[in-house]
Design a protein around this motif. Structure first.
Motif, PDB file in Angstrom:
ATOM      1  N   ARG A 353       0.856  -1.186   0.000  1.00 46.23           N
ATOM      2  CA  ARG A 353       0.000   0.000   0.000  1.00 46.23           C
ATOM      3  C   ARG A 353       0.901   1.248   0.000  1.00 46.23           C
ATOM      4  O   ARG A 353       1.230   1.815   1.021  1.00 46.23           O
ATOM      5  N   PHE A 354       1.313   1.624  -1.206  1.00 48.56           N
ATOM      6  CA  PHE A 354       2.179   2.790  -1.369  1.00 48.56           C
ATOM      7  C   PHE A 354       1.353   4.079  -1.405  1.00 48.56           C
ATOM      8  O   PHE A 354       0.380   4.177  -2.155  1.00 48.56           O
ATOM      9  N   ILE A 355       1.763   5.073  -0.599  1.00 45.73           N
ATOM     10  CA  ILE A 355       1.077   6.372  -0.618  1.00 45.73           C
ATOM     11  C   ILE A 355       2.079   7.523  -0.795  1.00 45.73           C
ATOM     12  O   ILE A 355       1.719   8.692  -0.609  1.00 45.73           O
ATOM     13  N   ASN A 356       3.313   7.208  -1.150  1.00 42.39           N
ATOM     14  CA  ASN A 356       4.333   8.232  -1.354  1.00 42.39           C
ATOM     15  C   ASN A 356       5.219   7.822  -2.516  1.00 42.39           C
ATOM     16  O   ASN A 356       5.917   6.809  -2.413  1.00 42.39           O
ATOM     17  N   PRO A 357       5.221   8.544  -3.654  1.00 43.98           N
ATOM     18  CA  PRO A 357       4.634   9.872  -3.850  1.00 43.98           C
ATOM     19  C   PRO A 357       3.113   9.826  -4.073  1.00 43.98           C
ATOM     20  O   PRO A 357       2.622   8.793  -4.482  1.00 43.98           O
ATOM     21  N   PRO A 358       2.476  11.019  -3.816  1.00 41.51           N
ATOM     22  CA  PRO A 358       3.044  12.278  -3.356  1.00 41.51           C
ATOM     23  C   PRO A 358       3.375  12.243  -1.861  1.00 41.51           C
ATOM     24  O   PRO A 358       2.634  11.642  -1.068  1.00 41.51           O
ATOM     25  N   TRP A 361       0.726  13.009   0.854  1.00 42.70           N
ATOM     26  CA  TRP A 361      -0.187  11.974   1.327  1.00 42.70           C
ATOM     27  C   TRP A 361       0.348  11.326   2.601  1.00 42.70           C
ATOM     28  O   TRP A 361      -0.415  11.023   3.521  1.00 42.70           O
ATOM     29  N   SER A 362       1.646  11.075   2.645  1.00 42.48           N
ATOM     30  CA  SER A 362       2.213  10.385   3.809  1.00 42.48           C
ATOM     31  C   SER A 362       2.208  11.268   5.055  1.00 42.48           C
ATOM     32  O   SER A 362       2.431  10.785   6.166  1.00 42.48           O
ATOM     33  N   ARG A 363       1.936  12.552   4.891  1.00 41.09           N
ATOM     34  CA  ARG A 363       1.793  13.445   6.051  1.00 41.09           C
ATOM     35  C   ARG A 363       0.359  13.442   6.584  1.00 41.09           C
ATOM     36  O   ARG A 363       0.087  13.991   7.649  1.00 41.09           O
ATOM     37  N   GLY A 364      -0.543  12.810   5.842  1.00 40.79           N
ATOM     38  CA  GLY A 364      -1.918  12.680   6.303  1.00 40.79           C
ATOM     39  C   GLY A 364      -2.041  11.589   7.355  1.00 40.79           C
ATOM     40  O   GLY A 364      -1.044  11.023   7.817  1.00 40.79           O
ATOM     41  N   MET A 365      -3.263  11.267   7.714  1.00 40.91           N
ATOM     42  CA  MET A 365      -3.533  10.321   8.793  1.00 40.91           C
ATOM     43  C   MET A 365      -4.311   9.127   8.254  1.00 40.91           C
ATOM     44  O   MET A 365      -5.388   9.293   7.679  1.00 40.91           O
ATOM     45  N   ILE A 366      -3.776   7.933   8.430  1.00 34.91           N
ATOM     46  CA  ILE A 366      -4.446   6.705   8.004  1.00 34.91           C
ATOM     47  C   ILE A 366      -5.244   6.149   9.185  1.00 34.91           C
ATOM     48  O   ILE A 366      -4.716   6.011  10.290  1.00 34.91           O
ATOM     49  N   VAL A 367      -6.513   5.806   8.918  1.00 34.95           N
ATOM     50  CA  VAL A 367      -7.368   5.267   9.981  1.00 34.95           C
ATOM     51  C   VAL A 367      -8.037   3.980   9.506  1.00 34.95           C
ATOM     52  O   VAL A 367      -8.158   3.711   8.313  1.00 34.95           O
ATOM     53  N   PHE A 374      -3.396   3.333  13.005  1.00 32.93           N
ATOM     54  CA  PHE A 374      -2.853   2.027  13.346  1.00 32.93           C
ATOM     55  C   PHE A 374      -1.443   1.808  12.802  1.00 32.93           C
ATOM     56  O   PHE A 374      -0.869   0.726  12.974  1.00 32.93           O
ATOM     57  N   VAL A 375      -0.859   2.836  12.132  1.00 30.51           N
ATOM     58  CA  VAL A 375       0.443   2.646  11.511  1.00 30.51           C
ATOM     59  C   VAL A 375       1.106   4.003  11.303  1.00 30.51           C
ATOM     60  O   VAL A 375       0.415   5.039  11.231  1.00 30.51           O
ATOM     61  N   ASN A 376       2.417   4.006  11.220  1.00 27.66           N
ATOM     62  CA  ASN A 376       3.154   5.204  10.828  1.00 27.66           C
ATOM     63  C   ASN A 376       2.964   5.403   9.332  1.00 27.66           C
ATOM     64  O   ASN A 376       3.402   4.574   8.526  1.00 27.66           O
ATOM     65  N   GLU A 377       2.335   6.481   8.942  1.00 21.04           N
ATOM     66  CA  GLU A 377       2.002   6.725   7.531  1.00 21.04           C
ATOM     67  C   GLU A 377       3.235   6.916   6.649  1.00 21.04           C
ATOM     68  O   GLU A 377       3.145   6.835   5.426  1.00 21.04           O
ATOM     69  N   SER A 378       4.381   7.166   7.261  1.00 23.00           N
ATOM     70  CA  SER A 378       5.622   7.313   6.505  1.00 23.00           C
ATOM     71  C   SER A 378       6.314   5.976   6.256  1.00 23.00           C
ATOM     72  O   SER A 378       7.365   5.933   5.617  1.00 23.00           O
ATOM     73  N   SER A 379       5.741   4.908   6.761  1.00 25.02           N
ATOM     74  CA  SER A 379       6.351   3.588   6.613  1.00 25.02           C
ATOM     75  C   SER A 379       6.396   3.153   5.161  1.00 25.02           C
ATOM     76  O   SER A 379       5.628   3.631   4.309  1.00 25.02           O
ATOM     77  N   TYR A 380       7.280   2.208   4.896  1.00 25.04           N
ATOM     78  CA  TYR A 380       7.334   1.568   3.585  1.00 25.04           C
ATOM     79  C   TYR A 380       5.998   0.894   3.295  1.00 25.04           C
ATOM     80  O   TYR A 380       5.302   0.425   4.203  1.00 25.04           O
ATOM     81  N   GLY A 381       5.617   0.829   2.028  1.00 23.11           N
ATOM     82  CA  GLY A 381       4.291   0.367   1.636  1.00 23.11           C
ATOM     83  C   GLY A 381       3.909  -1.011   2.134  1.00 23.11           C
ATOM     84  O   GLY A 381       2.743  -1.255   2.486  1.00 23.11           O
TER      85      GLY A 381
END
Length: 569
Positions: A353-358, A361-367, A374-381
């Motif tokens: 689940r890649f969200i970077n780029p852009p 997006w990875s500065r947003g909040m995943i719920v 439930f996860v660090n949004e900057s993590s590898y996909g």
């Protein structure tokens, strides 16, 4: 033992092994030293290593070769101080690489095996380059799932996150194969496979395509002697038609994904050509027997395209987008099982689940479904995907605000990212994204718990302001204070306009020192090896970009080296 006695959940055309008293009982059509089944990165590595060790090598592939390797991004996870790392000033060592991978791989292999993988990593990259594969800089130093075409070395893992820092300076280990492909993201794995294929040809490796292995042949002591295969007659009209139909099916499926206009129609046309190829296989092949004096290496990929096997072993991942080819049907695994080979981790798969780029997006909040992070949004996909699938039923939503949306549009401007990254982000901004002026409206629409979302937004803002330490290890500059109006994108596993690539990770259990397939008592099956995604290996618990191709090289060379060292007189 015939097919009627195979397990109920066999889901394969692989037959139970044929037992003979002696190799003289079989009229062999081809005799060789090392027989490799499946011609991707693992098969090519085994073939090349076998040749370099003086073995006569024959490779069989059901289609034209290349497999999931060519379909990949062409990334090899390598470190320990590779020549490429050194050329761009990246500091690394085998110990640093081991310490990091020890956190990620979660003891999927023994420590000595993982250390050997790290110690051999730089040499394996040089070995690939000796066979014509090109690697280079420059290095991309920020977090990304995949850099644009100007960069060929990057952090293809979680090493830039503070939680994984340890005592070592993070090193970029994602080595992309250099290929002249413009801005295209198709066939990037050819940067690895095509030079290896050429080198194998130059060294005299015999390659037979359009050849499907159906059965292993063993003696009464259980040693693998060779295989039975179904093959289209070389140069025949049937072989040419099969190759043409298979190539058309592959191109249509590859170049016309479902999310693009007309994608579903192209997929149906691809299936039409695939069915025509199958008709040829059923009606116009001949049986051939191959003797392997030094051993058989099973390197036929995983089973992601065998949907019945996926449903049986790892059903949580069914809705993801399969990565590979239709040859990834579990046949290599079933061949090993047919002679008593044990399997491990068949429930394991990886979802990207890649969200970077852009980056915005990875500065947003995943719920999740309750509206909780439930996860660090900057993590590898794959880290995000694992948390989403294994702990949240494959469901997740990305909450952004107008500032981040504007930033994201700037980050996907032409030339800044690959075209497919631009298209996917733009489609999700325009088609998928939903805008809400209040938290209440957002929660009503998605059935989130309003108290949970409110608390999470407040805490996330405090992380961004540096007021609290994030429980998931996110740094303040990677977070944001999210303000209404809120923009929400469904990033769940089944989201068609943001495909989540899936690959199986389980397979045959092997002796980690030799690559030999082992039985349930950990005893090696003589004459049988497994490599790549047919076997359990370094990435079988948690995947990092390039780790599978690196393991293909490591395990393919390991198998061939042992087969050469134990070659019968």
């Amino acid at each position: 033992m015939n097919n009627t006695t195979l397990p109920v959940h066999w889901y394969s055309k692989i037959e139970q092994a044929a037992v003979v008293n002696s190799e003289k009982d079989v009229a062999w059509d081809v005799e060789t030293d090392l027989l490799v089944v499946g011609y991707g990165a693992a098969g090519a590595s085994a073939a090349l290593e076998g040749c370099e060790n003086g073995l006569k090598v024959t490779v069989l592939d059901r289609f034209a070769g290349g497999g999931a390797t060519v379909m990949s991004g062409g990334v090899v996870y390598a470190g320990g101080g590779t020549s490429v790392q050194q050329s761009v000033g990246e500091t690394d060592s085998p110990q640093a690489m081991f310490d990091y991978l020890k956190l990620e791989t979660q003891d999927v292999v023994k420590d000595e095996t993982l250390m050997r993988f790290c110690e051999q990593s730089a040499a394996n990259l040089e070995w690939l380059m000796s066979h014509g594969v090109k690697f280079s800089g420059p290095v991309y130093k920020q977090k990304t799932s995949y850099p644009n075409v100007k960069y060929f070395l990057y952090h293809s893992d979680n090493s830039l996150l503070s939680r994984y820092g340890g005592t070592h300076t993070p090193a970029a280990r994602g080595h992309r194969g250099v290929i002249k492909n413009g801005n295209s993201a198709v066939n990037l794995g050819g940067s690895l496979f095509w030079p290896m294929r050429k080198s194998a040809k130059d060294l005299g490796v015999a390659v037979e395509t359009q050849t499907e292995v159906r059965q292993l042949i063993i003696d009464d002591q259980g040693r693998v002697l060779g295989i039975k295969a179904l093959k289209l007659i070389k140069g025949s009209d049937a072989e040419k038609r099969h190759e043409r139909y298979s190539a058309r099916a592959m191109r249509l499926a590859k170049y016309f994904p479902n999310m693009l206009p007309g994608g579903k129609s192209m997929r149906r046309l691809a299936q039409h050509y695939r069915n025509k190829a199958k008709q040829i296989e059923e009606n116009e092949r001949e049986v051939r027997y191959y003797r392997a004096r030094s051993g058989v290496v099973l390197s036929a990929g995983g089973f992601i395209f065998n949907r019945k096997m996926v449903k049986h072993y790892c059903p949580k991942y069914l809705k993801g987008l399969p990565l590979g080819t239709h040859a990834d049907d579990g046949s290599g695994i079933r061949l090993g099982e047919s002679v008593g080979g044990a399997t491990k981790l068949m429930q394991n798969a990886t979802a990207w689940r890649f969200i970077n780029p852009p980056h915005a997006w990875s500065r947003g909040m995943i719920v999740n479904q309750q509206g909780a992070r439930f996860v660090n949004e900057s993590s590898y996909g794959a880290t995000i995907g694992e948390a989403m699938v294994e702990r949240n039923d494959g469901k997740a939503w990305l909450i952004l605000d107008s500032t981040l949306i504007k930033q994201a549009w700037k980050e996907i401007a032409p030339g800044k990212v690959l075209p497919f990254q631009q298209i996917l982000a733009a489609l999700n901004h325009v088609v998928v994204k939903k805008k809400f002026n209040t938290i209440e409206a957002m929660c009503r629409h998605f059935s989130f718990d309003i108290e949970t979302v409110t608390n999470n937004l407040q805490q996330y803002g405090q992380v961004a302001d540096g007021g609290i330490i994030d429980e998931f290890g996110k740094s303040p500059h990677d977070a944001a204070v999210l303000k209404a109006p809120f923009h929400v994108i469904d990033i769940s596993l089944a989201q068609k306009l943001l495909p989540c690539t899936v690959l199986t990770m389980g397979g045959l259990d092997v002796n980690e020192a030799t690559g030999q397939v082992v039985d349930s008592q950990q005893q090696p099956i003589q004459g049988l090896y497994a490599a790549g995604r047919t076997a359990v290996g370094i990435p079988s618990n948690l995947y990092m970009s390039g780790l599978s191709l690196a393991d293909c090289v490591f395990s393919g060379r390991r198998a061939a080296s042992h087969a050469a060292a134990t070659k019968p007189n």
